[in-house]
Design a protein around this motif. Structure first.
Motif, PDB file in Angstrom:
ATOM      1  N   GLU A 138       5.933   7.538   0.818  1.00 27.54           N
ATOM      2  CA  GLU A 138       6.424   6.789  -0.338  1.00 27.54           C
ATOM      3  C   GLU A 138       7.472   5.743   0.015  1.00 27.54           C
ATOM      4  O   GLU A 138       7.769   4.869  -0.800  1.00 27.54           O
ATOM      5  N   GLN A 174       0.837  -1.212   0.000  1.00 26.24           N
ATOM      6  CA  GLN A 174       0.000   0.000   0.000  1.00 26.24           C
ATOM      7  C   GLN A 174       0.870   1.260   0.000  1.00 26.24           C
ATOM      8  O   GLN A 174       0.571   2.238  -0.687  1.00 26.24           O
ATOM      9  N   ILE A 175       1.943   1.233   0.785  1.00 19.63           N
ATOM     10  CA  ILE A 175       2.851   2.389   0.813  1.00 19.63           C
ATOM     11  C   ILE A 175       3.499   2.572  -0.555  1.00 19.63           C
ATOM     12  O   ILE A 175       3.533   3.680  -1.113  1.00 19.63           O
ATOM     13  N   GLY A 224       1.417   4.238  -3.120  1.00 20.10           N
ATOM     14  CA  GLY A 224       1.009   5.624  -2.889  1.00 20.10           C
ATOM     15  C   GLY A 224      -0.325   5.775  -2.198  1.00 20.10           C
ATOM     16  O   GLY A 224      -0.926   6.860  -2.217  1.00 20.10           O
ATOM     17  N   ALA A 225      -0.823   4.701  -1.526  1.00 19.54           N
ATOM     18  CA  ALA A 225      -2.152   4.749  -0.915  1.00 19.54           C
ATOM     19  C   ALA A 225      -2.125   5.208   0.540  1.00 19.54           C
ATOM     20  O   ALA A 225      -3.172   5.418   1.143  1.00 19.54           O
ATOM     21  N   VAL A 226      -0.932   5.362   1.128  1.00 19.49           N
ATOM     22  CA  VAL A 226      -0.828   5.675   2.551  1.00 19.49           C
ATOM     23  C   VAL A 226      -0.490   7.149   2.747  1.00 19.49           C
ATOM     24  O   VAL A 226       0.420   7.690   2.102  1.00 19.49           O
ATOM     25  N   LYS A 227      -1.260   7.788   3.653  1.00 18.59           N
ATOM     26  CA  LYS A 227      -1.021   9.194   3.968  1.00 18.59           C
ATOM     27  C   LYS A 227      -0.990   9.395   5.481  1.00 18.59           C
ATOM     28  O   LYS A 227      -1.645   8.665   6.221  1.00 18.59           O
ATOM     29  N   ASP A 270      -0.558  13.809   3.857  1.00 21.01           N
ATOM     30  CA  ASP A 270       0.706  13.774   3.106  1.00 21.01           C
ATOM     31  C   ASP A 270       1.034  12.331   2.738  1.00 21.01           C
ATOM     32  O   ASP A 270       1.110  11.452   3.616  1.00 21.01           O
ATOM     33  N   ARG A 271       1.270  12.091   1.456  1.00 21.98           N
ATOM     34  CA  ARG A 271       1.537  10.736   0.979  1.00 21.98           C
ATOM     35  C   ARG A 271       2.911  10.258   1.451  1.00 21.98           C
ATOM     36  O   ARG A 271       3.898  10.993   1.425  1.00 21.98           O
ATOM     37  N   LYS A 289      -9.017   5.959   0.387  1.00 23.38           N
ATOM     38  CA  LYS A 289      -9.950   7.039   0.711  1.00 23.38           C
ATOM     39  C   LYS A 289     -10.878   6.717   1.873  1.00 23.38           C
ATOM     40  O   LYS A 289     -11.515   7.610   2.412  1.00 23.38           O
TER      41      LYS A 289
END
Length: 415
Positions: free
Chosen positions: A387, A373-374, A377-380, A384-385, A408
């Motif tokens: 990477e 997931q990281i 790009g799905a983790v914030k 803030d994303r 989301k």
């Protein structure tokens, strides 16, 4: 909290005024001869002619610790009878839970200890407080069936067993299927319907509530009451709720459930996505909202359904806050969501890699999923994303109060 109707007087005939509410969503009443004036064949006549509050029985076996909306249907009906002036007799199956209801089971159920049953029972009762009237005198009796079942000696047990044949037991759907498939049926399981039926004798029930899968057990109660010289109870059956996936019955094991103890935002987020084809049934079975007044737009119905049900269990203010938070989440701004579920960083030993925290918090099923997931790009964190799949967090202070989000819809506030 469910808003109760004014308690009705219990003089003859008055309870019949509330009969439409009592029948709302009901699948079956038996026996039910609509044109009969015999109060043993027509529940409306029993309500109209009775000079006392009827005794409405509902038995629950606390074999687990959580109640979901599918379970709540039958308790809401019990509340409707309370509000109509009748006495709810809630039987905690502390004795029968040691066997477990074999209905719908393809194999024998695990037997629980008395301590496990009592712990589950207390959890059940706490979750039922928003539904049932615990406070009005004469409206609720809480009984444990060990009170009478533990006193049955062998002679009385043999007397009960003599009331039914093996053929009658094998006609019960679950038993017949297991017999055909050559799955073991243990003798103690045959006792379960008889013990549930004897509960009706012990509390002198006028009406017993159950799901559609309980008709056999409720009918046994009628037979035993007749044998012991009592007026047989009516059976009132409620449907089994389809889960939020729109396919299978609501079940925690299937993940398509809404738990009564879930936080307001989680409840709201699940309910506002109920499939269009289920909305009418959810309104009918889970709310008192007038069905003729539902909005025409399906999306408006979903939001109204979610708001109504969350209000029942958490209050209007919490429901409105959950609705506002859900809107913020849909817009991708988790930091503005005021009712975000929390995860305690005390459960993590620092320094710790972020993918481990994602796994420990339940946002991801495993560390490897968290890393994917990281990387995708799905983790914030606070929008803030992130990477770096190998990001190391030195201390809890770096994350305290921040919102960790996957995609989301999945998010937590770190505390």
């Amino acid at each position: 909290m469910i808003v109760s109707q004014p308690a009705l007087e219990t003089s003859a005939g008055v309870s019949l005024q509330n009969f439409p509410r009592l029948r709302r969503g009901v699948t079956d009443i038996f026996p039910e001869l609509p044109n009969s004036e015999n109060p043993e064949e027509n529940l409306g006549q029993r309500l109209a002619l009775s000079t006392r509050p009827l005794r409405i029985k509902l038995g629950i076996d606390p074999t687990g610790s959580d109640i979901h909306l599918g379970h709540s249907i039958i308790f809401r009906k019990l509340r409707a009878f309370q509000d109509a002036g009748h006495t709810a007799v809630l039987i905690i199956g502390d004795f029968t839970a040691r066997i477990g209801d074999p209905t719908g089971k393809s194999e024998v159920r695990r037997q629980l200890t008395p301590e496990q049953v009592e712990q589950n029972a207390q959890t059940y009762l706490e979750q039922l407080r928003p539904i049932l009237d615990f406070d009005t005198p004469g409206r609720l009796e809480i009984r444990r069936n060990s009170e009478w079942l533990s006193k049955l000696d062998l002679a009385k047990t043999l007397d009960l067993l003599s009331r039914m044949t093996v053929g009658q037991m094998l006609a019960k759907e679950g038993f017949s299927l297991r017999f055909e498939q050559e799955n073991p049926i243990y003798l103690h399981e045959f006792l379960y319907p008889l013990m549930q039926g004897y509960d009706s004798v012990a509390v002198e029930a006028d009406v017993e509530l159950g799901g559609t899968d309980q008709k056999f057990n409720l009918a046994v109660g009628r037979d035993l009451q007749r044998y012991f010289g009592q007026t047989p109870q009516f059976g009132l059956l409620m449907p089994i709720l389809i889960g939020t996936d729109g396919v299978q019955k609501m079940s925690k094991s299937l993940g398509n459930y809404v738990g009564l103890s879930e936080d307001p935002l989680t409840m709201y987020s699940k309910l506002e996505k109920v499939p269009d084809g289920l909305i009418a049934q959810y309104f009918e079975l889970l709310t008192d909202y007038p069905l003729a007044e539902l909005p025409e737009n399906p999306r408006d119905r979903q939001k109204l359904l979610a708001l109504d049900i969350v209000t029942q269990y958490h209050g209007e203010a919490a429901a409105l806050a959950a609705q506002k938070a859900a809107v913020n989440l849909v817009q991708g701004d988790a930091t503005r969501a005021e009712a975000v579920p929390e995860f305690s960083l005390s459960e993590v030993e620092f320094p710790a890699k972020l993918f481990y925290i994602l796994s420990a918090s339940g946002l991801c099923k495993s560390g490897s999923e968290a890393r994917r997931q990281i990387a995708g790009g799905a983790v914030k964190i606070d929008g803030d994303r992130i990477e770096d799949p190998n990001l190391v967090v030195a201390s809890a202070e770096e994350l305290k109060g921040r919102v960790l989000q996957v995609g989301k819809k999945k998010f937590i506030r770190l505390v």
